[in-house]
Scaffold this motif. Structure first.
Motif, mmCIF file in Angstrom:
data_model
loop_
_atom_site.group_PDB
_atom_site.id
_atom_site.type_symbol
_atom_site.label_atom_id
_atom_site.label_comp_id
_atom_site.label_asym_id
_atom_site.label_seq_id
_atom_site.Cartn_x
_atom_site.Cartn_y
_atom_site.Cartn_z
ATOM 1 N N UNK A 238 -21.592 -14.036 -5.824
ATOM 2 C CA UNK A 238 -21.376 -14.755 -7.103
ATOM 3 C C UNK A 238 -20.455 -13.773 -7.982
ATOM 4 N N UNK A 239 -20.457 -12.608 -7.819
ATOM 5 C CA UNK A 239 -19.774 -11.741 -8.705
ATOM 6 C C UNK A 239 -18.296 -11.772 -8.175
ATOM 7 N N UNK A 240 -18.071 -11.717 -6.748
ATOM 8 C CA UNK A 240 -16.781 -12.024 -6.226
ATOM 9 C C UNK A 240 -16.138 -13.387 -6.506
ATOM 10 N N UNK A 241 -17.002 -14.384 -6.675
ATOM 11 C CA UNK A 241 -16.406 -15.806 -6.974
ATOM 12 C C UNK A 241 -16.109 -15.791 -8.469
ATOM 13 N N UNK A 242 -16.998 -15.219 -9.363
ATOM 14 C CA UNK A 242 -16.537 -14.953 -10.674
ATOM 15 C C UNK A 242 -15.291 -14.350 -10.929
ATOM 16 N N UNK A 243 -15.185 -13.088 -10.072
ATOM 17 C CA UNK A 243 -13.894 -12.317 -10.196
ATOM 18 C C UNK A 243 -12.475 -13.371 -9.638
ATOM 19 N N UNK A 244 -12.834 -13.722 -8.640
ATOM 20 C CA UNK A 244 -11.722 -14.549 -8.089
ATOM 21 C C UNK A 244 -11.402 -15.704 -9.058
ATOM 22 N N UNK A 245 -12.462 -16.411 -9.852
ATOM 23 C CA UNK A 245 -11.915 -17.387 -10.636
ATOM 24 C C UNK A 245 -11.304 -16.832 -11.740
ATOM 25 N N UNK A 246 -11.558 -15.712 -12.114
ATOM 26 C CA UNK A 246 -10.917 -14.945 -13.327
ATOM 27 C C UNK A 246 -9.682 -14.385 -12.858
#
Length: 617
Positions: free
Chosen positions: A187-195
């Protein structure tokens, strides 16, 4: 044989003790009787001897001086002696009495002997039964010992299994902790990816905007310099065209400049030419270039600003055939089926349900033939849509995201995450690279599918149950009984149409002039988008919406409106007259959730809450 132990030995000893006590009691009754009988026999023999000795001889009369017990009873006085006849009579009477008494005693002895024999036989029978019971008890003891051994073995096995289970539970706890940690990292990686994607998109847009502005400024400067330069009559039109073409890069700008060149050529061919005309042409050229550059800046939806292909779902329906009977019935999913959709100009259709699966079918020869299963959905499917080319499938799911598949590939291509609640609707716009989603988090989002990036978020006051898209308009139906219209080029809502009941579905006609809405007040409404007014309201006896996601559709030629009811029936209304054309009861045993009409108008597919998909002809 070993002595019995435990409770079994106790009851055996008790029975033996009872039998011995009864035997002693019975014997005690005869212990007094037998000696008395023996004494009587002895007395009888003694009396018989006395009677024989007292028999008088026939010719002699002898006086005896013996005294016996009979003398004490029979003598009235001391000097009188009884005669032998009297004594004999007395002895006979006494003998008679004793014999009677002996008979009675003998009869009692016989009775007691018979009773004793019966008791002895009963005792033997009971002893035999006791022996049988003892054998049975021995067998049971042996079986009990075997069962005790099995119990001990089972206990040892259970203890081993419990230890193994505890070990596995500890390992499962560790694995779950690892899984949760990995999910949090994902989830953190996805959030960072989206950012990162958002930051990269913003940077690209900023660079593109700067490049376009620099380009525009350069072209404007060059055109201004060209306008200020004196032009002589001897200059040819090609010189003017070369000056203007130095700042032109796009094909549209080149075409416009080509038109200007042709116009300039015509003017240069005139016999008389003034300087004012030349300056006017150059100023117009500058304005045209500015307008084209501004248009180029506004129209770009992708990173490079290249125009995207636009597809129109051109209906190929010649004549609509109303459904009259069910041709094929099958259990399409493992649980409730929520959505069904036909591909544009094709017999391919998709169904999605609560089992997190999307199945593709081909409606061929009056049958639904399974084509492919799309996997990887994170939650129950609530809405399905094909892109205008029919090569991609977009699904709204309950895991707060929409997912994109390519037809022919089983795994999901993109996941559009960003909503904070269930996604209830997902639709393509008129291009395959743009989509719109609606959610229960009271937002409507526009997506750039090329970058999997949310380009716009619209905040609404109520849950969104369905959305449809036109050329430059987004229409959303909500839980607060309102239909809202949004301009995709502007930030605000342009219009609100109230309806009675929560909106469950929206369907836009192919000509984008009419909108069909279904609501929980058990009505369908046709809205004329040219005047933004409700044109028809459809009702029918027995028609009821079975859920908050009941879908209704237009026929391909917009002549009819079709919806499924809570009782499994299909209802068809004539759009022009507003009357109920027909109602068809089929194999559905549960509420119909969604219906789809084939683009050719030849057949209809309906799905229900009982896992069924029905092909109508």
């Amino acid at each position: 044989m070993a002595a019995p132990r435990g409770p079994a030995a106790a009851w055996k000893r008790h029975i033996v003790r009872q039998l011995r006590q009864r035997d002693s009691t019975q014997k005690a009754l005869f212990l007094e009787l037998v000696p008395a009988y023996n004494r009587l026999l002895e007395k009888a023999e003694l009396l018989a001897q006395f009677s024989e000795s007292l028999q008088p001889e026939p010719n002699s009369v002898t006086h005896t001086t013996h005294q016996g017990p009979w003398e004490e009873e029979s003598e009235p006085d001391s000097d009188q002696v009884s005669s032998p006849a009297t004594l004999k009579m007395k002895w006979q009477k006494e003998e008679e009495r004793l014999r009677l008494r002996c008979g009675q005693m003998a009869y009692q002895v016989v009775e007691k002997s018979a009773a004793l024999g019966a008791l002895a036989s009963e005792l033997e029978e009971r002893q035999s039964r006791l022996a049988a019971q003892g054998a049975r008890v021995a067998e049971l003891e042996e079986a009990r010992a075997q069962l005790a051994g099995q119990v001990e073995e089972r206990r040892a096995r259970n203890a081993a299994q419990r230890a193994a289970y505890d070990t596995l539970r500890v390992r499962a706890g560790l694995r779950e902790a690892t899984l949760r940690r990995l999910e949090e990292e994902v989830q953190e990686l996805l959030r960072q990816l989206v950012q990162l994607k958002a930051r990269a998109a913003a940077q690209r847009n900023l660079r593109n905007e700067r490049r376009e502005r620099a380009k525009q400024a350069r072209v404007s400067q060059e055109l201004k310099q060209a306008a200020k330069r004196p032009v002589s009559i001897s200059e040819s039109p090609e010189a003017l065209g070369s000056v203007v073409r130095e700042g032109a890069e796009s094909p549209a700008l080149a075409a416009e400049l080509q038109a200007l060149e042709s116009e300039a050529c015509e003017k240069w061919k005139r016999p008389f030419r003034s300087a004012s005309a030349t300056s006017l042409t150059l100023s117009r050229c500058v304005d045209v270039v500015k307008g084209l550059l501004d248009f180029k800046k506004r129209r770009g939806h992708s990173i490079g600003g290249a125009p995207e292909p636009r597809y129109q779902s051109i209906p190929v329906c010649v004549a609509v055939r109303l459904p009259t009977r069910a041709q094929d019935v099958l259990d399409a999913h493992l649980s409730e089926v929520n959505a069904v959709r036909f591909a544009p100009s094709s017999s391919l259709l998709a169904t999605g349900g609560a089992d997190r699966a999307i199945h593709l079918w081909n409606a061929v020869g009056g049958r639904l033939k399974a084509s492919q299963t799309l996997e990887g959905a994170g939650g129950s499917i609530t809405s399905l849509d094909f892109d205008p080319s029919g090569s991609q499938v977009l699904a709204a799911t309950y895991n707060k995201a929409a997912q994109l598949w390519r037809v022919g590939e089983a795994q999901s291509k993109e996941t559009l995450s960003g909503h904070t609640d269930k996604v209830t609707a997902a639709k393509f716009k008129l291009t395959r690279h743009q989509a719109v989603t609606g959610s229960r988090d009271r937002t409507v989002k526009e997506w750039d599918l090329g970058r999997a990036y949310c380009s716009r978020t619209i905040n609404v006051l109520s849950y969104c149950n369905d959305v449809v898209c036109g050329d430059h308009i987004i229409i959303s139906g909500h839980n607060d009984q309102k239909i809202r219209f949004w301009d995709s080029r502007g930030p605000r809502c342009t219009q609100v149409i109230p309806v009675q009941g929560r909106v469950t579905s929206l369907n836009l006609s192919h000509d984008q002039l009419h909108l069909l809405s279904c609501s929980r007040d058990d009505t369908l409404k046709v809205i004329d988008l040219r005047v933004s007014n409700i044109r028809q309201v459809f009702r029918a006896d027995g028609f009821k919406c079975g859920s908050d996601w009941t879908k209704a559709v237009f026929s391909p030629d917009r002549s009819y409106a079709l919806a499924g009811s809570w009782d499994g029936a299909l209802y068809i209304w004539d759009v022009d007259t507003g009357k109920l054309e027909s109602s068809v009861q089929g194999p559905h045993c549960a509420a119909v959730n969604a219906v789809a009409w084939c683009p050719s108008g030849s057949h209809v597919v309906s799905v229900d809450q009982g896992r069924k998909a029905v092909l109508w002809h």
